[in-house]
Design an enzyme around this catalytic site. Structure first.
Site, PDB file in Angstrom:
ATOM      1  N   GLY A  49     -14.031   5.521 -59.104  1.00  0.00           N
ATOM      2  CA  GLY A  49     -13.823   6.899 -59.533  1.00  0.00           C
ATOM      3  C   GLY A  49     -12.380   7.295 -59.311  1.00  0.00           C
ATOM      4  O   GLY A  49     -11.700   6.730 -58.438  1.00  0.00           O
ATOM      5  N   GLN A  54      -5.230  12.647 -57.988  1.00  0.00           N
ATOM      6  CA  GLN A  54      -4.802  11.387 -57.375  1.00  0.00           C
ATOM      7  C   GLN A  54      -3.656  10.723 -58.131  1.00  0.00           C
ATOM      8  O   GLN A  54      -2.998   9.829 -57.595  1.00  0.00           O
ATOM      9  CB  GLN A  54      -5.977  10.408 -57.274  1.00  0.00           C
ATOM     10  CG  GLN A  54      -7.046  10.862 -56.288  1.00  0.00           C
ATOM     11  CD  GLN A  54      -8.146   9.830 -56.204  1.00  0.00           C
ATOM     12  OE1 GLN A  54      -9.070   9.840 -57.005  1.00  0.00           O
ATOM     13  NE2 GLN A  54      -8.053   8.923 -55.253  1.00  0.00           N
ATOM     14  N   CYS A 103     -11.306   5.300 -50.387  1.00  0.00           N
ATOM     15  CA  CYS A 103     -10.586   6.139 -51.354  1.00  0.00           C
ATOM     16  C   CYS A 103      -9.279   5.457 -51.717  1.00  0.00           C
ATOM     17  O   CYS A 103      -8.574   4.970 -50.826  1.00  0.00           O
ATOM     18  CB  CYS A 103     -10.310   7.511 -50.733  1.00  0.00           C
ATOM     19  SG  CYS A 103      -9.475   8.658 -51.851  1.00  0.00           S
ATOM     20  N   LEU A 104      -8.970   5.413 -53.017  1.00  0.00           N
ATOM     21  CA  LEU A 104      -7.721   4.789 -53.458  1.00  0.00           C
ATOM     22  C   LEU A 104      -6.499   5.528 -52.912  1.00  0.00           C
ATOM     23  O   LEU A 104      -5.417   4.957 -52.848  1.00  0.00           O
ATOM     24  CB  LEU A 104      -7.671   4.751 -54.994  1.00  0.00           C
ATOM     25  CG  LEU A 104      -8.736   3.865 -55.662  1.00  0.00           C
ATOM     26  CD1 LEU A 104      -8.713   4.052 -57.182  1.00  0.00           C
ATOM     27  CD2 LEU A 104      -8.554   2.400 -55.294  1.00  0.00           C
ATOM     28  N   GLU A 146     -15.497  12.470 -55.445  1.00  0.00           N
ATOM     29  CA  GLU A 146     -14.486  12.671 -56.502  1.00  0.00           C
ATOM     30  C   GLU A 146     -14.204  14.158 -56.709  1.00  0.00           C
ATOM     31  O   GLU A 146     -13.045  14.565 -56.858  1.00  0.00           O
ATOM     32  CB  GLU A 146     -14.933  12.040 -57.823  1.00  0.00           C
ATOM     33  CG  GLU A 146     -14.972  10.520 -57.811  1.00  0.00           C
ATOM     34  CD  GLU A 146     -13.711   9.882 -57.260  1.00  0.00           C
ATOM     35  OE1 GLU A 146     -12.613  10.416 -57.482  1.00  0.00           O
ATOM     36  OE2 GLU A 146     -13.835   8.844 -56.582  1.00  0.00           O
ATOM     37  N   HIS A 149     -11.848  15.993 -54.422  1.00  0.00           N
ATOM     38  CA  HIS A 149     -10.411  15.850 -54.694  1.00  0.00           C
ATOM     39  C   HIS A 149      -9.882  17.066 -55.464  1.00  0.00           C
ATOM     40  O   HIS A 149      -8.708  17.408 -55.355  1.00  0.00           O
ATOM     41  CB  HIS A 149     -10.135  14.585 -55.519  1.00  0.00           C
ATOM     42  CG  HIS A 149     -10.095  13.322 -54.708  1.00  0.00           C
ATOM     43  ND1 HIS A 149      -9.190  13.111 -53.690  1.00  0.00           N
ATOM     44  CD2 HIS A 149     -10.829  12.185 -54.772  1.00  0.00           C
ATOM     45  CE1 HIS A 149      -9.373  11.899 -53.166  1.00  0.00           C
ATOM     46  NE2 HIS A 149     -10.377  11.318 -53.807  1.00  0.00           N
TER      47      HIS A 149
HETATM   48 NI    NI Z   1     -11.021   9.393 -53.287  1.00  0.00          NI
END
Ligand code: NI
Length: 181
Positions: A49, A54, A103-104, A146, A149
């Site tokens: 996701g 981001q 989380c990226l 998601e 964020h």
């Molecule tokens: Ni994340």
């Protein structure tokens, strides 16, 4: 289309409340391009996701795509690439379910987080059509992660026991038993 840089924890955009997309933006060429970039970025980084903040675009937009099947994190349900524009969450069952989240924007770490197990998400499609979808269990967690964020929140904000914030490599090495209590 292009792979964009994913900003990491500490970048101020990740802590902002993102703004809704306007009717003019929905269905625009710019939005189609941005979604192409987000999809390329998600595939390149290998996530499930991605929320627009981001990639430093503070707007209420997220995509989720889960191939499903057996992974090193167990059996995962699948979800085809789905776009969420100006989404809203309604909790249908506040009973929590806990999962190890990553989380990226917080690379290398995993944390055990409990969230409501059953939710309804209302959002607009790329064409500006209302859609609502129910999610259970792991998918309910992914959606809440998601959409957090978009409100400047990260999964680490929800960890109640900080001994359950660990490096991914150590989690794989020493096991991922769910914490007790
Ligand atoms: Ni994340």
């Amino acid at each position: 289309m292009a792979v964009r840089k994913i900003i990491r924890m500490g970048h101020p955009t990740l802590r902002q409340v993102a703004r809704p997309l306007t009717p003019d933006e929905i269905g625009s060429l710019e939005l189609a391009r941005l979604l192409g970039d987000m999809t390329d970025t998600l595939h390149d980084y290998g996530g499930i996701g991605l929320a627009a903040p981001q990639i430093n675009e503070p707007i209420r937009l997220a995509i989720i795509e889960i191939a499903g099947g057996q992974t090193r994190y167990g059996e995962l349900p699948s979800l085809p690439l789905t776009v969420f524009i100006n989404p809203e969450i309604e909790v249908l069952d506040p009973t929590v379910a806990g999962y190890w989240e990553g989380c990226l924007s917080v690379p290398g770490l995993r944390g055990f987080v409990e969230r409501p197990r059953h939710i309804l998400v209302r959002a607009l499609t790329v064409e500006g059509v209302n859609h609502s979808m129910e999610f259970d269990g792991f998918l309910a967690t992914v959606l809440q992660h998601e959409l957090d964020h978009l409100d400047g929140k990260l999964y680490i904000d929800h960890i109640s026991d900080m001994t359950q914030l660990v490096f991914e490599e150590e989690l794989e090495r020493y096991g991922q038993d769910e914490p007790t209590g």
